[in-house]
Scaffold this motif. Structure first.
Motif, PDB file in Angstrom:
ATOM      1  N   LYS A  68       0.920  -1.149  -0.023  1.00 20.72           N
ATOM      2  CA  LYS A  68      -0.260  -0.236   0.124  1.00 20.72           C
ATOM      3  C   LYS A  68       0.977   1.263   0.024  1.00 20.72           C
ATOM      4  O   LYS A  68       0.715   2.113  -0.716  1.00 20.72           O
ATOM      5  N   VAL A  69       2.066   1.237   0.858  1.00 24.35           N
ATOM      6  CA  VAL A  69       2.766   2.375   0.955  1.00 24.35           C
ATOM      7  C   VAL A  69       3.568   2.692  -0.569  1.00 24.35           C
ATOM      8  O   VAL A  69       3.637   3.779  -0.786  1.00 24.35           O
ATOM      9  N   LEU A  70       4.225   1.416  -1.086  1.00 25.81           N
ATOM     10  CA  LEU A  70       4.760   1.720  -2.003  1.00 25.81           C
ATOM     11  C   LEU A  70       3.941   2.144  -3.365  1.00 25.81           C
ATOM     12  O   LEU A  70       4.313   3.031  -4.227  1.00 25.81           O
ATOM     13  N   ASN A  71       2.583   1.620  -3.576  1.00 26.95           N
ATOM     14  CA  ASN A  71       2.074   2.006  -4.402  1.00 26.95           C
ATOM     15  C   ASN A  71       1.258   3.281  -4.247  1.00 26.95           C
ATOM     16  O   ASN A  71       0.876   3.907  -5.362  1.00 26.95           O
ATOM     17  N   LYS A  72       1.400   4.009  -3.287  1.00 30.81           N
ATOM     18  CA  LYS A  72       0.944   5.278  -3.059  1.00 30.81           C
ATOM     19  C   LYS A  72       2.223   6.208  -3.789  1.00 30.81           C
ATOM     20  O   LYS A  72       1.965   7.699  -3.993  1.00 30.81           O
ATOM     21  N   MET A  73       3.351   5.767  -3.831  1.00 25.51           N
ATOM     22  CA  MET A  73       4.308   6.545  -4.348  1.00 25.51           C
ATOM     23  C   MET A  73       4.218   6.974  -5.807  1.00 25.51           C
ATOM     24  O   MET A  73       3.834   6.007  -6.568  1.00 25.51           O
ATOM     25  N   ASP A  74       4.451   7.933  -6.470  1.00 25.86           N
ATOM     26  CA  ASP A  74       4.396   8.602  -7.770  1.00 25.86           C
ATOM     27  C   ASP A  74       5.220   7.493  -8.713  1.00 25.86           C
ATOM     28  O   ASP A  74       6.544   7.321  -8.314  1.00 25.86           O
ATOM     29  N   GLY A  75       4.702   7.034  -9.845  1.00 30.99           N
ATOM     30  CA  GLY A  75       5.136   6.034 -10.790  1.00 30.99           C
ATOM     31  C   GLY A  75       5.588   4.760 -10.064  1.00 30.99           C
ATOM     32  O   GLY A  75       6.433   4.274 -10.978  1.00 30.99           O
ATOM     33  N   VAL A  76       5.047   4.445  -9.109  1.00 28.77           N
ATOM     34  CA  VAL A  76       5.551   3.035  -8.482  1.00 28.77           C
ATOM     35  C   VAL A  76       4.161   2.069  -8.427  1.00 28.77           C
ATOM     36  O   VAL A  76       3.099   2.429  -8.153  1.00 28.77           O
ATOM     37  N   GLU A  77       4.807   0.794  -8.961  1.00 25.17           N
ATOM     38  CA  GLU A  77       3.590  -0.193  -9.034  1.00 25.17           C
ATOM     39  C   GLU A  77       4.139  -1.571  -8.320  1.00 25.17           C
ATOM     40  O   GLU A  77       5.048  -1.872  -8.937  1.00 25.17           O
ATOM     41  N   ALA A  78       3.667  -2.095  -7.172  1.00 24.51           N
ATOM     42  CA  ALA A  78       4.366  -2.865  -6.373  1.00 24.51           C
ATOM     43  C   ALA A  78       3.469  -4.153  -6.175  1.00 24.51           C
ATOM     44  O   ALA A  78       2.453  -3.762  -5.569  1.00 24.51           O
ATOM     45  N   LYS A  79       3.956  -5.285  -6.234  1.00 32.08           N
ATOM     46  CA  LYS A  79       3.463  -6.593  -5.411  1.00 32.08           C
ATOM     47  C   LYS A  79       4.522  -7.153  -4.324  1.00 32.08           C
ATOM     48  O   LYS A  79       5.913  -7.080  -4.897  1.00 32.08           O
ATOM     49  N   VAL A  80       3.866  -7.259  -3.354  1.00 25.39           N
ATOM     50  CA  VAL A  80       4.954  -7.868  -2.240  1.00 25.39           C
ATOM     51  C   VAL A  80       4.357  -9.210  -1.926  1.00 25.39           C
ATOM     52  O   VAL A  80       3.072  -9.434  -1.537  1.00 25.39           O
ATOM     53  N   ASN A  81       5.338 -10.315  -1.950  1.00 26.54           N
ATOM     54  CA  ASN A  81       5.061 -11.477  -1.702  1.00 26.54           C
ATOM     55  C   ASN A  81       5.313 -11.872  -0.187  1.00 26.54           C
ATOM     56  O   ASN A  81       6.891 -12.130   0.018  1.00 26.54           O
ATOM     57  N   LEU A  82       4.613 -12.245   0.671  1.00 25.19           N
ATOM     58  CA  LEU A  82       5.034 -12.632   2.088  1.00 25.19           C
ATOM     59  C   LEU A  82       5.852 -14.006   2.034  1.00 25.19           C
ATOM     60  O   LEU A  82       7.044 -13.926   2.674  1.00 25.19           O
ATOM     61  N   THR A  83       5.465 -14.779   1.357  1.00 24.82           N
ATOM     62  CA  THR A  83       6.182 -16.271   1.266  1.00 24.82           C
ATOM     63  C   THR A  83       7.577 -16.120   0.729  1.00 24.82           C
ATOM     64  O   THR A  83       8.570 -16.898   1.396  1.00 24.82           O
ATOM     65  N   THR A  84       7.640 -15.689  -0.472  1.00 20.00           N
ATOM     66  CA  THR A  84       8.848 -15.720  -0.861  1.00 20.00           C
ATOM     67  C   THR A  84       9.739 -14.425  -0.502  1.00 20.00           C
ATOM     68  O   THR A  84      10.995 -14.336  -0.769  1.00 20.00           O
ATOM     69  N   GLU A  85       9.332 -13.448   0.375  1.00 21.92           N
ATOM     70  CA  GLU A  85      10.054 -12.386   1.028  1.00 21.92           C
ATOM     71  C   GLU A  85      10.659 -11.367  -0.349  1.00 21.92           C
ATOM     72  O   GLU A  85      11.653 -11.029  -0.115  1.00 21.92           O
ATOM     73  N   LYS A  86       9.770 -11.227  -1.406  1.00 20.41           N
ATOM     74  CA  LYS A  86      10.090 -10.283  -2.324  1.00 20.41           C
ATOM     75  C   LYS A  86       9.259  -9.320  -2.760  1.00 20.41           C
ATOM     76  O   LYS A  86       7.952  -9.539  -2.656  1.00 20.41           O
ATOM     77  N   ALA A  87       9.772  -8.202  -3.079  1.00 19.01           N
ATOM     78  CA  ALA A  87       8.823  -7.227  -3.851  1.00 19.01           C
ATOM     79  C   ALA A  87       9.110  -7.025  -5.070  1.00 19.01           C
ATOM     80  O   ALA A  87      10.437  -6.692  -5.532  1.00 19.01           O
ATOM     81  N   SER A  88       8.138  -7.027  -6.083  1.00 22.40           N
ATOM     82  CA  SER A  88       8.323  -7.069  -7.474  1.00 22.40           C
ATOM     83  C   SER A  88       7.682  -5.350  -7.674  1.00 22.40           C
ATOM     84  O   SER A  88       6.710  -5.214  -7.505  1.00 22.40           O
ATOM     85  N   VAL A  89       8.891  -4.820  -8.360  1.00 18.11           N
ATOM     86  CA  VAL A  89       8.453  -3.621  -8.665  1.00 18.11           C
ATOM     87  C   VAL A  89       8.373  -2.735  -9.868  1.00 18.11           C
ATOM     88  O   VAL A  89       9.781  -3.142 -10.360  1.00 18.11           O
ATOM     89  N   ASP A  90       7.669  -2.259 -10.479  1.00 20.61           N
ATOM     90  CA  ASP A  90       7.766  -1.473 -11.754  1.00 20.61           C
ATOM     91  C   ASP A  90       7.561   0.028 -11.264  1.00 20.61           C
ATOM     92  O   ASP A  90       6.883   0.354 -10.398  1.00 20.61           O
ATOM     93  N   TYR A  91       8.798   0.922 -11.832  1.00 24.59           N
ATOM     94  CA  TYR A  91       8.776   2.114 -11.320  1.00 24.59           C
ATOM     95  C   TYR A  91       9.116   2.932 -12.457  1.00 24.59           C
ATOM     96  O   TYR A  91      10.020   2.594 -13.513  1.00 24.59           O
ATOM     97  N   ASN A  92       8.913   4.325 -12.616  1.00 27.02           N
ATOM     98  CA  ASN A  92       9.425   5.215 -13.297  1.00 27.02           C
ATOM     99  C   ASN A  92      10.443   5.777 -13.008  1.00 27.02           C
ATOM    100  O   ASN A  92      10.227   6.659 -11.872  1.00 27.02           O
ATOM    101  N   PRO A  93      11.673   5.546 -13.501  1.00 34.42           N
ATOM    102  CA  PRO A  93      13.124   6.080 -12.979  1.00 34.42           C
ATOM    103  C   PRO A  93      13.182   7.697 -12.997  1.00 34.42           C
ATOM    104  O   PRO A  93      13.523   8.088 -12.349  1.00 34.42           O
ATOM    105  N   SER A  94      12.037   8.496 -13.824  1.00 37.36           N
ATOM    106  CA  SER A  94      12.006  10.017 -13.627  1.00 37.36           C
ATOM    107  C   SER A  94      11.375  10.399 -12.404  1.00 37.36           C
ATOM    108  O   SER A  94      11.479  11.543 -11.711  1.00 37.36           O
ATOM    109  N   ALA A  95      10.483   9.480 -11.858  1.00 34.33           N
ATOM    110  CA  ALA A  95       9.696   9.801 -10.421  1.00 34.33           C
ATOM    111  C   ALA A  95      10.300   9.229  -9.256  1.00 34.33           C
ATOM    112  O   ALA A  95       9.931   9.696  -8.303  1.00 34.33           O
TER     113      ALA A  95
END
Ligand code: 9UX
Length: 71
Positions: free
Chosen positions: A23-50
Motif C-alpha cells: 500500500k505504501v509503495l503503490n502510493k508513491m508516484d510512478g510506482v507499482e508494487a506486488k509484495v509476496n510474504l512467502t517468497t519475501e520479495k517485492a516485485s516493483v515497476d517504477y518510473n525512474p524519472s519519478a
C-alpha cells in the motif's frame, strides 16, 4: 518508460505486513508494487524519472523491514 526491480524484504511475519508495504509503495508516484510474504520479495515497476530504487528501499526500511537489493 518503466523499469523493473525485485527487492528482498525481510522481517515480514503476517499478511498485513506485506499488504502494508504494498500500500505504501503503490502510493508513491510512478510506482507499482506486488509484495509476496512467502517468497519475501517485492516485485516493483517504477518510473525512474519519478522514483529510484533507493527511494523505494527507504520507504520499506522506514516501515521497519529489511531490504536487499538485486545484484
Ligand atoms: Mo502482522 Mo506485520 O500482526 O508488521 S502486520 S506481523
Amino acid at each position: 518508460e518503466s523499469e523493473h526491480t525485485t527487492l528482498g524484504v525481510t522481517g515480514m511475519t503476517c499478511a498485513a505486513c506485506s499488504n502494508r508495504i504494498e500500500k505504501v509503495l503503490n502510493k508513491m508516484d510512478g510506482v507499482e508494487a506486488k509484495v509476496n510474504l512467502t517468497t519475501e520479495k517485492a516485485s516493483v515497476d517504477y518510473n525512474p524519472s519519478a522514483a529510484s530504487v533507493d527511494d523505494i528501499s527507504a520507504k520499506i526500511e522506514k516501515l521497519g523491514y529489511g531490504v536487499q537489493t538485486e545484484k
